[in-house]
Design a protein around this motif. Structure first.
Motif, short mmCIF file in Angstrom:
data_model
loop_
_atom_site.label_atom_id
_atom_site.label_comp_id
_atom_site.label_asym_id
_atom_site.label_seq_id
_atom_site.Cartn_x
_atom_site.Cartn_y
_atom_site.Cartn_z
N MET A 59 0.83 -1.20 0.00
CA MET A 59 0.00 0.00 0.00
C MET A 59 0.87 1.25 0.00
O MET A 59 1.82 1.36 0.79
N ILE A 60 0.53 2.19 -0.88
CA ILE A 60 1.21 3.50 -0.92
C ILE A 60 0.14 4.55 -0.60
O ILE A 60 -0.62 4.98 -1.48
N ARG A 61 0.05 4.91 0.66
CA ARG A 61 -0.94 5.89 1.11
C ARG A 61 -0.35 6.61 2.32
O ARG A 61 -0.08 5.98 3.35
N PHE A 67 -8.64 11.04 -0.22
CA PHE A 67 -7.62 10.63 -1.19
C PHE A 67 -7.17 11.81 -2.05
O PHE A 67 -6.67 11.62 -3.16
N VAL A 68 -7.37 13.01 -1.51
CA VAL A 68 -6.95 14.23 -2.21
C VAL A 68 -5.62 14.67 -1.59
O VAL A 68 -5.57 15.06 -0.42
N TYR A 69 -4.54 14.56 -2.36
CA TYR A 69 -3.21 14.76 -1.82
C TYR A 69 -2.56 16.03 -2.38
O TYR A 69 -2.69 16.33 -3.57
N ASN A 70 -1.84 16.75 -1.51
CA ASN A 70 -1.10 17.92 -1.97
C ASN A 70 0.28 17.50 -2.51
O ASN A 70 0.63 16.32 -2.48
N ASP A 71 1.05 18.47 -2.97
CA ASP A 71 2.32 18.15 -3.63
C ASP A 71 3.31 17.45 -2.70
O ASP A 71 4.04 16.55 -3.12
N ILE A 72 3.33 17.87 -1.43
CA ILE A 72 4.24 17.23 -0.47
C ILE A 72 3.85 15.77 -0.24
O ILE A 72 4.70 14.87 -0.23
N VAL A 92 2.27 -2.50 -6.21
CA VAL A 92 1.88 -1.39 -5.34
C VAL A 92 0.39 -1.10 -5.51
O VAL A 92 -0.21 -1.39 -6.55
N VAL A 93 -0.17 -0.53 -4.45
CA VAL A 93 -1.60 -0.22 -4.39
C VAL A 93 -1.72 1.26 -4.05
O VAL A 93 -1.14 1.72 -3.07
N PHE A 94 -2.46 2.01 -4.86
CA PHE A 94 -2.60 3.44 -4.60
C PHE A 94 -3.89 3.96 -5.20
O PHE A 94 -4.59 3.25 -5.93
N GLY A 95 -4.21 5.20 -4.89
CA GLY A 95 -5.37 5.88 -5.45
C GLY A 95 -5.30 7.34 -5.08
O GLY A 95 -4.89 7.68 -3.97
N CYS A 96 -5.65 8.21 -6.01
CA CYS A 96 -5.63 9.65 -5.72
C CYS A 96 -6.74 10.33 -6.51
O CYS A 96 -6.96 10.03 -7.69
N LEU A 97 -7.43 11.24 -5.83
CA LEU A 97 -8.59 11.91 -6.40
C LEU A 97 -8.40 13.42 -6.34
O LEU A 97 -7.56 13.94 -5.60
N THR A 98 -9.22 14.13 -7.13
CA THR A 98 -9.29 15.59 -7.03
C THR A 98 -10.39 15.94 -6.03
O THR A 98 -11.18 15.08 -5.61
N ALA A 99 -10.46 17.21 -5.69
CA ALA A 99 -11.50 17.66 -4.76
C ALA A 99 -12.90 17.48 -5.35
O ALA A 99 -13.89 17.48 -4.61
N ASP A 100 -12.99 17.30 -6.66
CA ASP A 100 -14.29 17.07 -7.33
C ASP A 100 -14.65 15.59 -7.43
O ASP A 100 -15.56 15.22 -8.19
N ASN A 101 -13.92 14.74 -6.70
CA ASN A 101 -14.16 13.30 -6.73
C ASN A 101 -14.01 12.70 -8.13
O ASN A 101 -14.81 11.88 -8.58
N VAL A 103 -10.60 11.15 -10.67
CA VAL A 103 -9.22 10.67 -10.53
C VAL A 103 -8.26 11.84 -10.80
O VAL A 103 -8.45 12.60 -11.75
N ASP A 104 -7.26 11.99 -9.93
CA ASP A 104 -6.21 12.98 -10.14
C ASP A 104 -5.25 12.41 -11.19
O ASP A 104 -4.35 11.64 -10.87
#
Length: 211
Positions: A59-61, A67-72, A92-101, A103-104
């Protein structure tokens, strides 16, 4: 059928493999849905599982919460992914979204770019997307080369049985182009029925095997 056991740290991995787990998703902090395990845990889990010829997905979280991540945070994820890859993780397992739900896309392209040679799973952040968006996302993930999507088919407050109709739609739409990996509430008691209903041969869960 591959039973992917979701493991918190190293402790239960030997028992899970002995009980029939064919793949490990390795996390820390399962109480918050799983975060990146320490490098020491990754190395010990890989050393044991590789002897048993059982692949490990790390897992990479970087934290609990959304799941909305900033640059850092994305830089932390990139570094953690590279460390896990160098340690020998199978995937690896990951997921990242925008504030609008949604996918980033930029963040995901960075993570996938660093995952060359590894198996990749987009985790249950997928369930935050609208159903319409999920089908579009499947098409894009196929182009991007992601191997599988871990999904409950709906909110985790619902039972996996309630979500079987939507999961079947996802499996049928994916049509073998990408693996749909059902998870959340799967046990030895319902695993065979769920796999047969959906026509899948991989399932995921913290209780997928008993020991």
């Amino acid at each position: 059928m591959i039973k992917e056991f979701c493991a918190e740290n190293y402790t239960n991995i030997p028992k899970a493999i002995q009980a029939g787990a064919g793949r490990i998703e390795l996390c820390d902090n399962l109480a918050v849905g799983g975060t990146t395990p320490s490098l020491g845990v990754i190395e010990e889990a890989l050393a044991y599982a590789s002897e048993k010829h059982v692949p490990v997905m790390t897992m990479i979280r970087p934290r609990s919460g959304d799941f909305v991540y900033n640059d850092i945070e994305l830089k932390i994820m990139e570094n953690d992914l590279i460390h896990a890859k160098n340690a020998g993780t199978d995937g690896v397992v990951f997921g990242c979204l925008t504030a609008d739900n949604e996918v980033d896309e930029e963040a995901l392209e960075m993570l996938v770019g660093n995952s060359q040679g590894l198996l990749t799973t987009f985790h249950m952040a997928f369930d935050e997307l609208s159903k319409e968006e999920q089908f579009k996302t499947i098409d894009w993930f196929v182009q991007l080369g992601i191997d599988r999507i871990l999904t409950h088919g709906g909110p985790l407050t619902t039972s996996i049985e309630e979500n079987l109709p939507h999961l079947k739609e996802l499996v049928d739409y994916a049509a073998g182009r990408i693996i749909i990996l059902p998870g959340g509430g799967i046990t030895p008691a319902n695993a065979e029925n769920i796999a047969a209903t959906l026509g899948v041969n991989e399932l995921h869960g913290t209780k997928i095997v008993t020991f």
